[in-house]
Write an enzyme that holds these catalytic residues in place. Structure first.
Site, PDB file in Angstrom:
ATOM      1  CB  VAL A  35      -1.110  -0.046   1.208  1.00  0.00           C
ATOM      2  CG1 VAL A  35      -0.301   0.184   2.533  1.00  0.00           C
ATOM      3  CG2 VAL A  35      -1.978   1.035   1.114  1.00  0.00           C
ATOM      4  CD  GLU A  36       5.783   3.246   3.132  1.00  0.00           C
ATOM      5  OE1 GLU A  36       6.955   3.910   3.071  1.00  0.00           O
ATOM      6  OE2 GLU A  36       5.530   2.597   4.217  1.00  0.00           O
ATOM      7  CE1 TYR A  37       7.451   0.165  -5.941  1.00  0.00           C
ATOM      8  CE2 TYR A  37       5.363   0.072  -6.800  1.00  0.00           C
ATOM      9  CZ  TYR A  37       6.672   0.136  -7.086  1.00  0.00           C
ATOM     10  OH  TYR A  37       7.333   0.255  -8.396  1.00  0.00           O
ATOM     11  CG  ASP A  38      -0.059  -0.058  -4.915  1.00  0.00           C
ATOM     12  OD1 ASP A  38       0.832  -0.190  -5.655  1.00  0.00           O
ATOM     13  OD2 ASP A  38      -0.721  -0.950  -4.343  1.00  0.00           O
ATOM     14  CB  SER A  83      21.971 -23.328 -29.410  1.00  0.00           C
ATOM     15  OG  SER A  83      22.353 -23.652 -30.465  1.00  0.00           O
ATOM     16  CG  LEU A  84      24.408 -23.696 -24.317  1.00  0.00           C
ATOM     17  CD1 LEU A  84      24.221 -23.716 -22.772  1.00  0.00           C
ATOM     18  CD2 LEU A  84      25.637 -22.994 -24.455  1.00  0.00           C
ATOM     19  CD  GLU A 113      25.409 -19.613 -15.090  1.00  0.00           C
ATOM     20  OE1 GLU A 113      24.531 -19.022 -15.410  1.00  0.00           O
ATOM     21  OE2 GLU A 113      26.374 -19.391 -15.389  1.00  0.00           O
ATOM     22  CE  LYS A 115      19.036 -25.601 -21.620  1.00  0.00           C
ATOM     23  NZ  LYS A 115      17.585 -25.110 -21.999  1.00  0.00           N
ATOM     24  CG  ASP A 117      11.239 -24.784 -19.788  1.00  0.00           C
ATOM     25  OD1 ASP A 117      11.924 -24.392 -20.723  1.00  0.00           O
ATOM     26  OD2 ASP A 117      10.745 -25.923 -19.798  1.00  0.00           O
ATOM     27  NE  ARG A 136      19.708 -18.788 -29.287  1.00  0.00           N
ATOM     28  CZ  ARG A 136      19.721 -19.419 -30.466  1.00  0.00           C
ATOM     29  NH1 ARG A 136      18.749 -19.465 -31.294  1.00  0.00           N
ATOM     30  NH2 ARG A 136      20.752 -20.023 -31.027  1.00  0.00           N
ATOM     31  CE1 TYR A 222      22.467 -16.687 -21.138  1.00  0.00           C
ATOM     32  CE2 TYR A 222      20.342 -17.093 -20.154  1.00  0.00           C
ATOM     33  CZ  TYR A 222      20.974 -16.722 -21.302  1.00  0.00           C
ATOM     34  OH  TYR A 222      20.434 -17.014 -22.655  1.00  0.00           O
ATOM     35  CE  LYS A 286      26.672 -20.171 -19.166  1.00  0.00           C
ATOM     36  NZ  LYS A 286      26.321 -18.743 -18.696  1.00  0.00           N
ATOM     37  CE  LYS A 310      17.472 -29.615 -22.340  1.00  0.00           C
ATOM     38  NZ  LYS A 310      16.815 -29.502 -23.597  1.00  0.00           N
ATOM     39  CB  CYS A 404       5.312 -40.863 -53.543  1.00  0.00           C
ATOM     40  SG  CYS A 404       5.191 -39.293 -52.860  1.00  0.00           S
ATOM     41  CB  CYS A 407       3.868 -37.604 -56.795  1.00  0.00           C
ATOM     42  SG  CYS A 407       5.205 -38.239 -56.340  1.00  0.00           S
ATOM     43  CB  CYS A 422       9.118 -39.206 -53.339  1.00  0.00           C
ATOM     44  SG  CYS A 422       8.234 -38.672 -54.835  1.00  0.00           S
ATOM     45  CB  CYS A 427       6.927 -34.990 -55.345  1.00  0.00           C
ATOM     46  SG  CYS A 427       5.885 -35.491 -53.679  1.00  0.00           S
TER      47      CYS A 427
END
Length: 671
Positions: A35-38, A83-84, A113, A115, A117, A136, A222, A286, A310, A404, A407, A422, A427
């Site tokens: 409330v004080e922040y607001d 990417s890693l 670290e 990872k 998601d 990215r 990171y 790393k 992973k 196929c 086709c 094919c 096609c």
């Protein structure tokens, strides 16, 4: 209140609100009630309304503002967001450690670290002020989502020091926010998000920042885009600097002196991941020293000094109801299992790749079988095994067709391959898949042309090849189902913009066999024009270090096709750029250079040249710079404090130069 008093109070409120925001959202230690922040925020808004010139971009009132966007602008990252590589077990981690120590010796430590998601993003600050945030994207070019990122309260609008810096991180949705969002969606009879990662990505790609603001996203930073500019010497020091600047980092990181310590950390968080209030899908490991990171260098796709472990994939049981066949742009027939829908790793899975006919036979997969499936790397669903003890006798063997499905051409298995193909270039499924590839992000990157729109255009016979995309009209698009006026205009604008892409984008988009995005850029940089490449011989292509016999032959065969020559003429006619627009490559004309054709390793500290300058000069004289010493290495350039690479080169009897000898040879060739 007069203006002078208002200006003073605005500065006070900025400082107070920024400090309270930092304590609440970064330190998780609020010092004042909400409330004080607001109340303070309301006071600041009123002052800015009374004195509009006192409102600044870093004001706490500017978290959500600005008009709804029509589309996101493109942003070129100052340094690539790579990417890693992945590790899935202890053996992979020990193999990674072995490669590092073969290059660097035993004086190596790692930093581990969590990872997160979420969605990888980049933030840019100028003199401490947040000026731009981007996704990215393809690693080189992302989308400007600054307005949405400003809504994340753990991102400071002004740093605690006036740094100019580009930082990288992961924006994510905390589990509490995710559950509340899906509860709201279900109340409104809307489809819920499958997982927090999708929810975070979807929130940050909203054109209306108010939607992103309502989603209560968070972030962990990171990395630093160019840590060399900051004076830090390790990843751990870099993270400490980010924290000092007021940026939120993850405190669960740990410096590990040995790979055994790394494995202990991985095991700990494999068991503890459920304790967290946010999703993680692995551990990032790393090399801690930035000097060692630089020496280890990069492959075409990822850094050699880092790897992502992973977590083991969740496995579940379901039933295979059918097997569908799809035809890729190269004609490969891929079978896909149609499953009884099942939840796995946070999403509902209904399809799983079976790769090829041999895999179906090897695992004895039949229609009606109960099977165990998992998401490989928590991403791609695949069939692990068949539960044969659950068979009832009603299961049916699957027979691959001889023709196929699209086709009806005869399918062929080329020598040395397991895939059926094919070989009909006309096609329709191959053509459609080729069109989807052409407009994709790593190729021509045409916004608004997703798979469904491409399929619709192809089905309506509005496009038959890639050149037809550049002949589409507003009237044709507006007549399509679910295509509004605004979408049609945006799509035409995106198609028009793609004409200006540099040659490598087009080259990759054409789908030449064996030519990936990295090779396309290398080739475009070397030949500079499509015409020069189209007339190149196998011998000329083999002058490029990265090009092997198979790729060179494939390129020559592609451009020898009359249909391809006609397509290039059409692309030129509709205004598509056929030249390379990036930095020019100095061509190697002197094959007598002592560096020509040699594999060269740089080690130690160079005094008169930067590592990049040395690499460019060596490559301009026909040498190839690699990151590690092996029996294939021809020459080692040793600077000051050269370590294990010098010792290994001496053991193998490899020729060794110092920096002065390199400079002599370079200057002798440049005269």
């Amino acid at each position: 209140m007069d203006r002078s008093s208002a200006e003073k109070r605005v500065r006070e409120l900025h400082d107070l609100l920024s400090q309270y925001n930092y304590e609440y959202h970064v330190l998780d230690k609020p010092s004042v009630p909400d409330v004080e922040y607001d109340q303070l925020l309301t006071e600041l808004k009123e002052l800015e309304e009374a004195f509009p010139d006192l409102q600044s971009p870093d004001s706490p009132t500017q978290r959500v503002g600005g008009a709804v966007l029509d589309q996101f602008k493109k942003v070129t990252h100052r340094s690539p967001m790579l990417s890693l590589g992945n590790a899935f077990n202890e053996a992979d981690l020990r193999s990674f450690d072995r490669r590092i120590r073969e290059s660097m010796g035993d004086h190596v430590s790692y930093i581990c670290e969590l990872k997160i998601d979420g969605l990888a993003i980049s933030l840019r600050y100028e003199d401490g002020l947040f000026v731009q945030g981007a996704t990215r994207g393809d690693g080189t070019i992302g989308e400007d989502i600054t307005a949405n990122l400003r809504t994340i309260r753990s991102i400071p609008l002004r740093l605690r020091q006036p740094f100019s810096i580009e930082v990288r991180g992961e924006a994510f949705m905390p589990m509490s926010s995710f559950l509340a969002l899906n509860e709201e969606k279900e109340k409104n009879a809307e489809e819920p998000f499958a997982n927090p990662r999708n929810a975070a990505a979807g929130s940050l790609r909203q054109l209306d920042p108010r939607i992103a603001a309502s989603r209560n996203l968070d972030i962990f930073l990171y990395g630093i885009g160019d840590p060399g500019e900051t004076g830090v010497e390790s990843q751990s020091e870099g993270l400490n600097l980010l924290s000092e600047l007021g940026l939120k980092t993850n405190n669960e990181r740990r410096v590990c002196p040995t790979i055994d310590d790394v494995i202990s950390y991985v095991q700990e968080w494999t068991e503890r991941r459920a304790e967290l209030s946010y999703d993680i899908d692995g551990i990032v490991i790393k090399v801690n020293s930035l000097a060692q990171q630089e020496e280890l260098g990069f492959t075409a796709k990822s850094p050699r000094w880092a790897i992502a472990y992973k977590f083991p994939a969740e496995e579940v049981v379901t039933i295979i109801h059918d097997i569908e066949l799809s035809i890729g742009r190269t004609g490969v027939i891929t079978p896909t299992a149609i499953l009884e829908p099942v939840r796995v790793a946070g999403t509902t899975v209904q399809r799983a790749s079976l790769h090829n006919e041999d895999l179906i036979r090897e695992k004895d997969i039949r229609l009606g079988d109960h099977v165990i499936i998992k998401k490989a790397g928590d991403i791609i669903p695949e069939v692990v095994s068949v539960l044969k003890d659950r068979r009832t006798g009603e299961e049916r063997e699957f027979q691959m067709p001889t023709q196929c499905p699209a086709c009806e051409s005869e399918l062929t298995r080329l020598e040395g391959e397991v895939a059926l193909r094919c070989l009909n270039p006309k096609c329709p499924d191959q053509i459609q898949e080729g069109l989807i590839h052409f407009v994709s992000r790593n190729a021509m990157n045409i916004d608004g042309l997703g798979e469904k729109v491409v399929a619709q255009l192809f089905r309506e016979k509005l496009i038959e090849d890639v050149a037809d995309l550049y002949r589409l009209t507003f009237d044709q698009l507006i007549a399509l189902e679910r295509m509004g006026e605004k979408s049609a205009k945006n799509l035409l604008e995106a198609i028009e913009q793609s004409k200006e892409n540099s040659l490598e984008k087009l080259l990759f988009g054409l789908g030449i066999r064996h030519v990936g995005a990295k090779a396309a850029k290398t080739i475009a940089q070397y030949f500079e024009t499509m015409d020069a490449l189209a007339h190149a011989s196998v011998e000329e292509l083999l002058q490029i270090h990265e090009i092997g016999d198979k790729m060179a032959a494939s390129i020559v065969l592609y451009f020898d096709n009359e249909d391809v020559r006609e397509l290039l003429a059409e692309l030129k006619e509709v205004g598509v750029n056929l030249t390379y627009k990036g930095p020019r490559l100095q061509k190697v004309t002197d094959t007598n250079s002592p560096l020509y054709g040699k594999i060269i390793v740089l080690t130690g500290k160079l005094v008169q040249l930067t590592r990049n300058d040395a690499k460019e000069k060596i490559e301009s004289l026909g040498g190839k710079v690699t990151g590690s010493v092996s029996k294939k290495t021809d020459l080692l350039i040793a600077g000051e404090d050269a370590g294990s690479k010098l010792s290994k080169a001496q053991e193998l009897g490899i020729e060794i130069w110092d920096e002065n000898r390199l400079l002599e040879e370079i200057s002798g060739q440049e005269v």
